[in-house]
Motif scaffolding. Structure first.
Motif, PDB file in Angstrom:
ATOM      1  N   GLY A 128       0.789  -1.221   0.000  1.00 61.00           N
ATOM      2  CA  GLY A 128       0.000   0.000   0.000  1.00 61.00           C
ATOM      3  C   GLY A 128       0.822   1.273   0.000  1.00 61.00           C
ATOM      4  O   GLY A 128       0.815   2.041  -0.967  1.00 61.00           O
ATOM      5  N   LEU A 129       1.555   1.512   1.098  1.00 62.26           N
ATOM      6  CA  LEU A 129       2.286   2.765   1.227  1.00 62.26           C
ATOM      7  C   LEU A 129       3.403   2.868   0.194  1.00 62.26           C
ATOM      8  O   LEU A 129       3.612   3.948  -0.387  1.00 62.26           O
ATOM      9  N   GLY A 130       4.129   1.787  -0.054  1.00 63.61           N
ATOM     10  CA  GLY A 130       5.222   1.842  -1.034  1.00 63.61           C
ATOM     11  C   GLY A 130       4.756   2.304  -2.400  1.00 63.61           C
ATOM     12  O   GLY A 130       5.285   3.289  -2.954  1.00 63.61           O
ATOM     13  N   PRO A 131       3.757   1.644  -2.998  1.00 61.13           N
ATOM     14  CA  PRO A 131       3.257   2.110  -4.296  1.00 61.13           C
ATOM     15  C   PRO A 131       2.691   3.529  -4.256  1.00 61.13           C
ATOM     16  O   PRO A 131       2.841   4.288  -5.223  1.00 61.13           O
ATOM     17  N   ALA A 132       2.042   3.915  -3.148  1.00 57.88           N
ATOM     18  CA  ALA A 132       1.520   5.285  -3.038  1.00 57.88           C
ATOM     19  C   ALA A 132       2.659   6.294  -3.080  1.00 57.88           C
ATOM     20  O   ALA A 132       2.553   7.350  -3.732  1.00 57.88           O
ATOM     21  N   LEU A 133       3.761   5.984  -2.398  1.00 59.72           N
ATOM     22  CA  LEU A 133       4.921   6.882  -2.438  1.00 59.72           C
ATOM     23  C   LEU A 133       5.546   6.908  -3.823  1.00 59.72           C
ATOM     24  O   LEU A 133       6.118   7.926  -4.236  1.00 59.72           O
ATOM     25  N   GLY A 134       5.438   5.795  -4.545  1.00 56.99           N
ATOM     26  CA  GLY A 134       5.905   5.778  -5.929  1.00 56.99           C
ATOM     27  C   GLY A 134       5.120   6.761  -6.785  1.00 56.99           C
ATOM     28  O   GLY A 134       5.691   7.479  -7.616  1.00 56.99           O
ATOM     29  N   GLU A 135       3.799   6.813  -6.597  1.00 62.18           N
ATOM     30  CA  GLU A 135       2.982   7.796  -7.318  1.00 62.18           C
ATOM     31  C   GLU A 135       3.372   9.213  -6.930  1.00 62.18           C
ATOM     32  O   GLU A 135       3.418  10.112  -7.775  1.00 62.18           O
ATOM     33  N   LEU A 136       3.638   9.410  -5.656  1.00 67.98           N
ATOM     34  CA  LEU A 136       4.029  10.737  -5.180  1.00 67.98           C
ATOM     35  C   LEU A 136       5.340  11.163  -5.828  1.00 67.98           C
ATOM     36  O   LEU A 136       5.497  12.318  -6.253  1.00 67.98           O
ATOM     37  N   ALA A 137       6.293  10.226  -5.912  1.00 70.10           N
ATOM     38  CA  ALA A 137       7.581  10.546  -6.533  1.00 70.10           C
ATOM     39  C   ALA A 137       7.419  10.882  -8.010  1.00 70.10           C
ATOM     40  O   ALA A 137       8.103  11.768  -8.540  1.00 70.10           O
ATOM     41  N   ALA A 138       6.489  10.191  -8.689  1.00 77.70           N
ATOM     42  CA  ALA A 138       6.278  10.444 -10.110  1.00 77.70           C
ATOM     43  C   ALA A 138       5.614  11.791 -10.365  1.00 77.70           C
ATOM     44  O   ALA A 138       5.814  12.397 -11.426  1.00 77.70           O
ATOM     45  N   GLY A 139       4.845  12.270  -9.385  1.00 78.95           N
ATOM     46  CA  GLY A 139       4.087  13.509  -9.575  1.00 78.95           C
ATOM     47  C   GLY A 139       4.740  14.744  -9.013  1.00 78.95           C
ATOM     48  O   GLY A 139       4.215  15.852  -9.178  1.00 78.95           O
ATOM     49  N   THR A 140       5.851  14.599  -8.322  1.00 78.66           N
ATOM     50  CA  THR A 140       6.542  15.744  -7.742  1.00 78.66           C
ATOM     51  C   THR A 140       8.026  15.648  -8.064  1.00 78.66           C
ATOM     52  O   THR A 140       8.568  14.559  -8.246  1.00 78.66           O
ATOM     53  N   SER A 141       8.674  16.768  -8.101  1.00 79.99           N
ATOM     54  CA  SER A 141      10.110  16.761  -8.383  1.00 79.99           C
ATOM     55  C   SER A 141      10.883  17.159  -7.135  1.00 79.99           C
ATOM     56  O   SER A 141      10.551  18.133  -6.466  1.00 79.99           O
TER      57      SER A 141
END
Length: 430
Positions: free
Chosen positions: A241-254
């Motif tokens: 759960g949290l790991g993939p969510a942080l992956g989305e966060l990394a993809a959407g922010t620089s």
């Protein structure tokens, strides 16, 4: 959120299989970009019953952070469980002491939230806990009902799944069914009763005779069986759960630096999160407060199992900065009850008390068998001795020290000193 001690603040909810609340995740993704954050502290609770108690912890813990430009906060909500007789200094009142045998006030309701759809089982458990009949058959019935609350271990081939029943382990030696549910009910409950008596004597008149005495241990079996399930659930939520969510966060922010922190089973949750990140993505720091999982979890080589490693041996490689493990010798839950429950979840030899150090928790004595792991006092850590990267054990006993039995100081974490450790593990943020 209105009434929170810090801004900007988001909450992110996961179910027991790691599925995120999509609206909350989208709000976090938008907010992190709109607020032009440079750093985000993500904190996961451990023992907990409701969203309001989790938010209460986050409000109290984040209040100890000094204001900092570009810093945002996120509280993780996941289905965990706290028994209401466990002392939580400052931010949550202790349930009143019951005037008769039975479950602590509010505990049945908390169990219903943690194990939905099991009302009949919980009702019978509550009835037996209150009556405590001097009948071995009823004690066996109680332990059998506790066993039905926890999920069976999956087959070897199923251990990496993220669906219902997915499983992550502390070591490669955990069995399919914990020994605490397969051995004699009297023997196991007596072991728990003895451990409890070492922490605090029973209330006068409540436990007389052999079977009456072991009923106290039976109630602890319910607690530990529940926590065994929560511990496993934490790993699933972190990795799936949290790991993939942080992956989305990394993809959407620089250039957003994410700092993970967690208490108790929440420390286990955030420790599994790096394993769910996309390739090439790392978090900045990882801070564990009274981590309720194996002190060998991060080792590349288990001392008692040559050729095997701790389940999180590769996690530090996904952390750009420091992995800081804060521990306290005043944590009764992890110093006495966790090792016993771990032994009673392990192989049959553990019932004989062999290889005592195998079953300890890192929140009581730190990470073990981790090469180049720095050992620090809290004062040294706050003076700047935390390494820029790698692992460090921080003895926080001087501040994590309040709380009565059975948990001791396990939840005494809302201190400015610990907030500073989180900041310094991330190299002071920005």
């Amino acid at each position: 959120m209105a009434g929170m001690s810090v801004r900007p603040y988001w909450e992110l909810t996961f179910d027991k299989n790691g599925r995120a609340d999509r609206r909350e995740l989208d709000a976090l993704l938008r907010g992190a970009a709109d607020e032009h954050l440079t750093d985000l502290v993500v904190f996961a609770h451990g023992w907990n019953n409701t969203r309001s108690t989790a938010t209460g912890l986050y409000n109290a813990f984040f209040a100890t952070f000094p204001p900092q430009q570009g810093l945002g906060y996120c509280g993780i909500i996941w289905p965990s469980m706290r028994f209401t007789d466990e002392d939580v200094p400052d931010w949550l009142p202790l349930a009143p002491e019951p005037d008769r045998p039975g479950l602590p006030p509010g505990t049945r309701e908390a169990l219903a939230l943690a194990f939905p759809g099991r009302d009949a089982v919980l009702g019978r458990l509550a009835e037996l806990a209150e009556r405590q009949p001097a009948d071995r058959a009823r004690l066996e019935e109680f332990t059998g009902l506790v066993r039905t609350l926890v999920s069976p271990r999956p087959r070897e081939a199923d251990r990496t799944g993220a669906e219902d029943g997915a499983w992550v382990r502390d070591t490669d030696s955990e069995p399919t069914v914990p020994v605490m549910f397969t051995q004699s009910a009297v023997e196991v409950c007596d072991a728990f009763a003895t451990a409890l008596e070492s922490l605090a004597p029973p209330a006068p008149g409540l436990f007389g005779g052999v079977l009456k005495r072991v009923w106290r241990g039976a109630l602890e079996l319910l607690r530990q069986g529940t926590y065994w399930e929560m511990k496993r659930r934490a790993g699933v939520v972190g990795r799936a759960g949290l790991g993939p969510a942080l992956g989305e966060l990394a993809a959407g922010t620089s250039n957003l630096r994410v700092h993970l922190a967690g208490h108790s089973f929440g420390a286990r949750l955030v420790s599994f999160a790096p394993g769910g990140l996309p390739d090439g993505v790392r978090v900045q720091s990882l801070t564990l407060l009274q981590g309720a999982f194996s002190h060998y979890a991060f080792t590349p080589g288990l001392p008692f199992a040559p050729g095997r490693s701790g389940v999180l041996h590769d996690a530090p490689g996904r952390v750009a900065g420091t992995v800081a493990c804060c521990w306290s010798r005043h944590d009764m839950a992890l110093g006495t009850l966790y090792p016993l429950a771990s032994r009673l979840s392990g192989d049959s030899e553990s019932l004989l008390g062999l290889d005592e150090s195998r079953w300890g928790a890192m929140g009581h004595d730190g990470m073990r068998a981790v090469p180049d792991c720095t050992a620090l006092t809290l004062a040294d850590a706050l003076a700047g001795a935390l390494p820029a990267s790698g692992c460090a054990n921080v003895d926080a006993s001087e501040v994590v020290r309040r709380g009565g039995p059975p948990a001791g100081a396990h939840s005494d974490i809302c201190h400015a000193e610990l907030a500073r450790v989180v900041l310094m593990a991330g190299r002071g943020m920005r």
